[in-house]
Design a protein around this motif. Structure first.
Motif, short mmCIF file in Angstrom:
data_model
loop_
_atom_site.label_atom_id
_atom_site.label_comp_id
_atom_site.label_asym_id
_atom_site.label_seq_id
_atom_site.Cartn_x
_atom_site.Cartn_y
_atom_site.Cartn_z
N GLY A 248 0.79 -1.22 0.00
CA GLY A 248 0.00 0.00 0.00
C GLY A 248 0.83 1.27 0.00
O GLY A 248 0.30 2.36 -0.22
N ILE A 249 2.13 1.16 0.25
CA ILE A 249 2.97 2.36 0.20
C ILE A 249 3.01 2.85 -1.25
O ILE A 249 3.11 2.05 -2.18
CB ILE A 249 4.39 2.07 0.72
CG1 ILE A 249 4.34 1.77 2.22
CG2 ILE A 249 5.34 3.25 0.44
CD1 ILE A 249 5.69 1.47 2.84
N LYS A 250 2.91 4.16 -1.43
CA LYS A 250 2.88 4.72 -2.78
C LYS A 250 4.23 5.36 -3.12
O LYS A 250 4.68 6.27 -2.42
CB LYS A 250 1.77 5.77 -2.84
CG LYS A 250 0.84 5.56 -4.04
CD LYS A 250 -0.06 6.76 -4.21
CE LYS A 250 -1.50 6.44 -3.77
NZ LYS A 250 -2.33 7.66 -3.82
N ILE A 251 4.85 4.85 -4.17
CA ILE A 251 6.16 5.38 -4.59
C ILE A 251 6.01 6.21 -5.86
O ILE A 251 5.35 5.79 -6.81
CB ILE A 251 7.18 4.24 -4.82
CG1 ILE A 251 7.48 3.52 -3.50
CG2 ILE A 251 8.47 4.78 -5.43
CD1 ILE A 251 8.53 2.43 -3.61
N GLY A 252 6.64 7.37 -5.87
CA GLY A 252 6.62 8.22 -7.06
C GLY A 252 7.90 8.04 -7.86
O GLY A 252 8.99 7.89 -7.30
N SER A 269 18.32 -2.09 -13.67
CA SER A 269 18.29 -2.51 -12.26
C SER A 269 17.14 -1.85 -11.51
O SER A 269 16.49 -2.47 -10.67
CB SER A 269 19.60 -2.15 -11.57
OG SER A 269 20.64 -2.96 -12.05
N ILE A 270 16.93 -0.58 -11.81
CA ILE A 270 15.84 0.13 -11.12
C ILE A 270 14.49 -0.50 -11.51
O ILE A 270 13.62 -0.68 -10.65
CB ILE A 270 15.86 1.64 -11.49
CG1 ILE A 270 17.19 2.29 -11.07
CG2 ILE A 270 14.67 2.36 -10.87
CD1 ILE A 270 17.38 2.48 -9.59
N LEU A 271 14.36 -0.87 -12.79
CA LEU A 271 13.11 -1.47 -13.23
C LEU A 271 12.88 -2.82 -12.53
O LEU A 271 11.75 -3.15 -12.14
CB LEU A 271 13.11 -1.65 -14.75
CG LEU A 271 13.04 -0.35 -15.55
CD1 LEU A 271 13.17 -0.60 -17.04
CD2 LEU A 271 11.74 0.41 -15.24
N VAL A 384 2.40 11.02 -3.29
CA VAL A 384 3.09 9.76 -3.01
C VAL A 384 3.78 9.82 -1.65
O VAL A 384 3.96 10.91 -1.09
CB VAL A 384 4.15 9.44 -4.09
CG1 VAL A 384 3.47 9.25 -5.45
CG2 VAL A 384 5.20 10.54 -4.16
N ASP A 385 4.16 8.64 -1.12
CA ASP A 385 4.81 8.59 0.19
C ASP A 385 6.33 8.71 0.08
O ASP A 385 6.99 9.21 0.98
CB ASP A 385 4.48 7.26 0.88
CG ASP A 385 2.98 7.08 1.05
OD1 ASP A 385 2.33 8.03 1.52
OD2 ASP A 385 2.47 6.01 0.69
N VAL A 386 6.84 8.17 -1.01
CA VAL A 386 8.29 8.07 -1.18
C VAL A 386 8.59 8.29 -2.66
O VAL A 386 7.73 8.08 -3.50
CB VAL A 386 8.79 6.67 -0.76
CG1 VAL A 386 10.29 6.54 -0.94
CG2 VAL A 386 8.43 6.36 0.68
N ILE A 387 9.82 8.72 -2.93
CA ILE A 387 10.23 8.87 -4.33
C ILE A 387 11.41 7.95 -4.59
O ILE A 387 12.33 7.86 -3.77
CB ILE A 387 10.60 10.35 -4.61
CG1 ILE A 387 9.35 11.23 -4.51
CG2 ILE A 387 11.25 10.49 -6.00
CD1 ILE A 387 9.63 12.71 -4.43
N LEU A 388 11.35 7.26 -5.72
CA LEU A 388 12.42 6.33 -6.08
C LEU A 388 13.16 6.86 -7.31
O LEU A 388 12.55 7.25 -8.30
CB LEU A 388 11.84 4.94 -6.38
CG LEU A 388 12.83 3.90 -6.91
CD1 LEU A 388 13.83 3.49 -5.84
CD2 LEU A 388 12.09 2.66 -7.44
#
Lengths: 478, 470
Positions: A248-252, A269-271, A384-388
């Motif tokens: 449920g955590i939302k990553i941007g 790798s990120i994908l 979003v909660d976090v950014i990747l």
């Protein structure tokens, strides 16, 4: 049991010491052996204390050795910032983080190499010469906390402290395949950290895994009466979120960070990382941080401006190097001989940016853009909660590859710099390896004072992969 | 041609705090060199400043007393320049947004001097120059200073002198600084220009430094006004420059020209956060400010029939003024209380030894004056009681009793002494009979001696005159 240490996390070793299954002495000698045998090639240490500075105290990391970047004051010990101008200086007090490590019963084994005054991204700008990347000795370990990252990657110590002004913990962590955490500005005291960019600097842990990272953050975080910029916010127990579900955590995913200049292998790798997270129930969303393009330019006005002022105290009058024989010549010759090329470059840029007639166009304008960059993140964190993002556009580059081209060197921090300008927390952790066997790092950026979500995600990823357990070939000796 | 002098003053005042502005080192004066220092005030690598709340509070108090508008959110800035007495090679100061702005100080002369700005900053160290080298004492580094800048409202050296005295008194009244210029707790730089009377634009200004007393400021301004007017008369251009006052030669000398002015590269101090000056803090400081010297002066003039000089001396020390009023509350004789306070009392205080503490209460003081006015103590005995009572809180009645000083005015008792003196001094008696008036004073003196000073001299004289003129 002793043979097993290499594959254990720091907190697990400490646990064994407490259960008396292994002695502190055995642990020390295990790591000292490694330093002695391996560091000749890496040159990650500036000074090794033998015996270590050991203090009675207690914590979940009690009895473990730790290395300290050479820009953090340790009472009675040399602090050089890898600069000639300070090479004879003995610290006259303990930095707050050092006091806290002592209280936690850790043992300081020495200081690690860095770019002079943390000016750089490769640990080549050191008066002691460059540190090597343990995965490929022809490559740089990243910087400026290259010594700490390289030493931890090779398990010369279970963990180390670094400092991060524009990516100086995260980028070397990414290049060396370890976890490098930059806490929120104000989370960890800067008292005793030799200032580079005072509004950007933050001390943080470099570890091999998120558990140790959480344990170390518990020890070093929190308000300090000697640093007015530390926050009064209560510090949570970061180890509590280590086994949390992340569903449920939302990553941007900021589109500006996945464009031109990004290496294919890094992107791949990120994908893969994204697909692991998706399997764990994490939601993804493309977002925009529209002022990203201005981050490097903004940073290279603000950071050198503050640095030019911070470095004025190195004048040959009270401590450190002194050359020349009258006031003017002491100022001039001491600083001319004492500072390296990159330090001088930044002093010039900063002095220029603050000068009357230029202030409005440079420092002031950069400060305004900084506010816009901050706002980009605030807006993004509404969705979003976090950014990747990737930590750096490429894996570690070769020694000398960028040292003649400051601009291309500056661009290796393109993904990490905005975080410091916005005062947020972020972490780099290993998420893959290139075909050449070089580690690739991913960066998670969190809301201010939300280190917990980063730890949740990072530790969940660790359970699914083994990247964090890989040890560089030269470190595989027992 | 008539000329007008335009003066602006920049005063630095050391705030009355126990510890320095950004660290916990002591602010004690005259400590051995480099004993009140720490890594923070010596600018060691890695240190950070932490603002002393007390310094901010005192600064707010001064701003309020000088009728300034207080900026509700303030921050500090770095003033960058290399100098060996400045350990960080920048001074933490305020530039764009000072703590206080737009104030004024009213002077007894009726003139109001506008205060342009008041800001908080740290002091530098002290250089001690030797033949071939210089020593640095960092004790003073980081001591909290308040810079108080006027608008160019002052039009004569005398007015500058008056402003300085009233500024000092105002700050002393609110206990924000001792303003002791000898100790360097108050320092003053001035800007002065001259122009033809009626001219609207200001003349070229010259900055003066190195005045060590208010008198020095006045002298320097007088010299400089004269010098500049002389330049105008002779059509010699005046250059914008900084000049040093030489108190021995009574002249100013060029120190640096304008083109040598610094670029201080001010920018916000990132090591300190913004400070909000809350209503609570302002209210607390406002409460601390009692009656200010000008108000007290006017009230004293109005309430007590004293000379202006007496009023000015009384209010020049807040404690003295308070003592005066307390004593008057007990004994409603302001004129006599003032006489005794400004005469014998101050005389006694001036002859105190180091470390002796004045303990006398206004009540005891009033009692002594009352004894005197009631003819129960003569002048001499009253002074003696005062000197005995000064250092104790013992009741005056008890002192008088113990010393047996109560004045003897009874004719019967005194006649015995008078007869004895007449008998023992035939020559003086003879002189008096032959018309030498002063001989009677000698005889009064002899009676005083015999009575150990307790006799009422007026009564003695009456008895003597009656007796000898028979």
């Amino acid at each position: 049991m002793k043979d097993n240490i290499l594959n254990l996390a720091g907190y697990q070793i400490s646990h064994l010491i407490k259960k008396a299954e292994i002695s502190e002495k055995e642990v020390f000698s295990f790591f000292y052996h490694r330093i002695e045998n391996i560091d000749k090639q890496l040159k990650s240490f500036v000074e090794v204390y033998d015996p270590p500075l050991y203090y009675e105290g207690d914590s979940s990391l009690k009895g473990l050795p730790i290395a300290i970047k050479d820009n953090i004051c340790i009472y009675g010990k040399r602090i050089t910032c890898a600069s000639k101008i300070l090479s004879s200086h003995i610290a006259v007090y303990d930095a707050t983080v050092i006091k806290r490590l002592k209280k936690a019963g850790l043992a300081i084994v020495g200081t690690t190499n860095m770019d002079e005054f943390a000016f750089g991204s490769s640990t080549e700008n050191s008066c002691y010469g460059p540190t090597r990347n343990p995965w490929d000795l022809e490559r740089i370990p990243g910087g400026s906390s290259g010594g700490s990252a390289s030493a931890v990657a090779c398990r010369l110590v279970p963990f180390a402290l670094g400092s991060d002004t524009g990516g100086s913990i995260r980028q070397p962590a990414s290049f060396c395949g370890v976890v490098g955490f930059k806490p929120t500005y104000g989370r960890v005291s800067r008292f005793g950290l030799v200032a580079f960019g005072s509004s950007l600097d933050q001390i943080g842990p470099i570890t091999t895994n998120f558990s140790d990272c959480a344990h170390l953050l518990n020890i070093i975080s929190g308000f300090d009466e000697f640093d007015s910029t530390t926050s009064h916010k209560p510090v949570p127990d970061f180890t509590k979120v280590l086994n949390y579900p992340i569903e449920g955590i939302k990553i941007g995913l900021p589109k500006e960070y996945f464009g031109k200049g990004l290496d294919n292998e890094v992107e791949k790798s990120i994908l893969e990382l994204i697909s692991v997270f998706k399997k764990l129930g994490v939601k993804f969303k493309e977002i925009s941080l529209p002022h990203t393009d201005y981050a490097v330019a903004t940073y290279y006005i603000i950071a050198p401006s503050e640095a030019s002022s911070n470095l004025q105290r190195f004048d040959g009058i009270r401590y450190g190097l002194r050359l020349g024989d009258d006031l003017m010549s002491v100022y001039k010759i001491t600083r001319k001989e004492g500072f390296g090329e990159e330090a001088k470059r930044r002093i010039f840029i900063g002095t220029y940016s603050l000068s009357s007639g230029y202030y409005e166009d440079y420092y002031l304008r950069a400060s305004k853009v900084r506010t816009l960059i901050k706002k980009d993140f605030e807006d993004a964190f509404k969705e979003v909660d976090v950014i990747l993002t990737p930590t750096s556009p490429t894996p570690a580059f070769k020694l000398g590859e960028k040292s003649k081209d400051p601009l291309s060197m500056y661009l290796s921090d393109i993904y990490t710099i905005s975080v410091n300008l916005a005062g947020l927390c972020a972490v780099s952790f290993p998420c893959g390896f290139s075909l050449q066997g070089l580690p690739i790092g991913a960066q998670l950026i969190g809301r201010a004072f939300d280190e917990e979500t980063l730890i949740k995600l990072g530790s969940a990823f660790e359970k699914e992969t083994d990247y964090h357990q890989r040890i560089p070939p030269i470190g595989r000796i027992k | 041609m008539e000329y007008e002098v335009v003066i602006g003053l920049e005063v630095h005042v050391q705030l009355n705090t126990e510890s320095k502005i950004f660290c916990s080192c002591s602010t004690r004066f005259e400590s051995p060199p480099n004993t009140n220092i720490c890594p923070v005030c010596c600018g060691y690598p890695g240190v950070l400043p932490v603002l002393n709340r007390k310094a901010l509070e005192l600064a707010v108090r001064v701003c309020l007393a000088l009728n300034c508008r207080i900026n509700k959110r303030i921050y500090f800035e770095r003033k960058n320049y290399f100098y060996p007495d400045l350990p960080k090679n920048y001074q933490i100061s305020q530039y764009k947004l000072p703590l206080g702005e737009g104030g004024y100080l009213n002077l007894p002369s009726g003139k109001s001097i506008r205060i342009k700005r008041i800001h908080l900053e740290e002091d530098a160290g002290k250089l001690i120059h030797q033949d071939t080298y210089s020593l640095i004492d960092f004790n003073r580094t980081g001591i909290p200073l308040l810079e108080i800048v006027t608008e160019p409202d002052i039009n004569s050296p005398e007015e500058a002198f008056e402003y300085l005295n009233w500024l000092k008194l105002t700050i002393q009244y609110i206990d924000a600084s001792t303003c002791d210029m000898e100790k360097g707790y108050l320092r003053c730089d001035v800007n002065i220009s001259v122009r033809e009377k009626g001219e609207n634009t200001l003349g070229t200004k010259v900055e003066l430094k190195n005045m060590n007393s208010f008198k020095g400021v006045r002298d320097a301004l007088e010299y400089e006004a004269y010098r500049q007017i002389d330049c105008l008369k002779k059509s010699i251009p005046i250059t914008q420059e900084t000049r040093l006052w030489d108190d021995g030669k009574k002249k100013t000398f060029v120190m640096r020209r304008k083109e040598e002015a610094h670029d201080y590269r001010y920018f916000p101090e990132p090591d300190l956060v913004d400070f909000v000056i809350g209503e609570e803090l302002i209210a607390k400081e406002r409460e601390f400010i009692g009656e200010l010297p000008l108000g007290k002066r006017e009230r004293f003039i109005h309430n007590y029939s004293l000379t202006l000089k007496e009023v000015d001396i009384l209010i020049s020390q807040p404690k003295l003024a308070d003592f005066f009023e307390s004593a008057v509350n007990i004994l409603n004789e302001p004129k006599h209380i003032a006489n005794w306070l400004l005469g014998p009392f101050l005389e006694c205080i001036n002859s105190l030894k180091e470390g002796e503490e004045i303990k006398i209460t206004p009540n005891n003081f009033a009692k002594i004056v009352k004894y005197f006015l009631d003819n129960k103590l003569n002048n001499l005995s009253a002074k003696r009681v005062l000197s005995l009572a000064l250092l104790t809180d013992k009741d005056v009645d008890k002192i008088i009793q113990e010393e047996g000083l109560i004045q003897v005015s009874g004719e019967e008792e005194l006649s015995i002494f008078v007869e004895g003196v007449i008998k023992d001094n035939p020559k003086a008696v003879g002189d008096f009979s032959q018309g030498k008036q002063e001989a009677i004073m000698f005889l009064v003196g002899q009676v005083m001696k015999k009575t150990k000073g307790k006799a009422n001299p007026k009564v003695v004289r009456e008895i003597l005159e009656r007796r000898l003129l028979k």
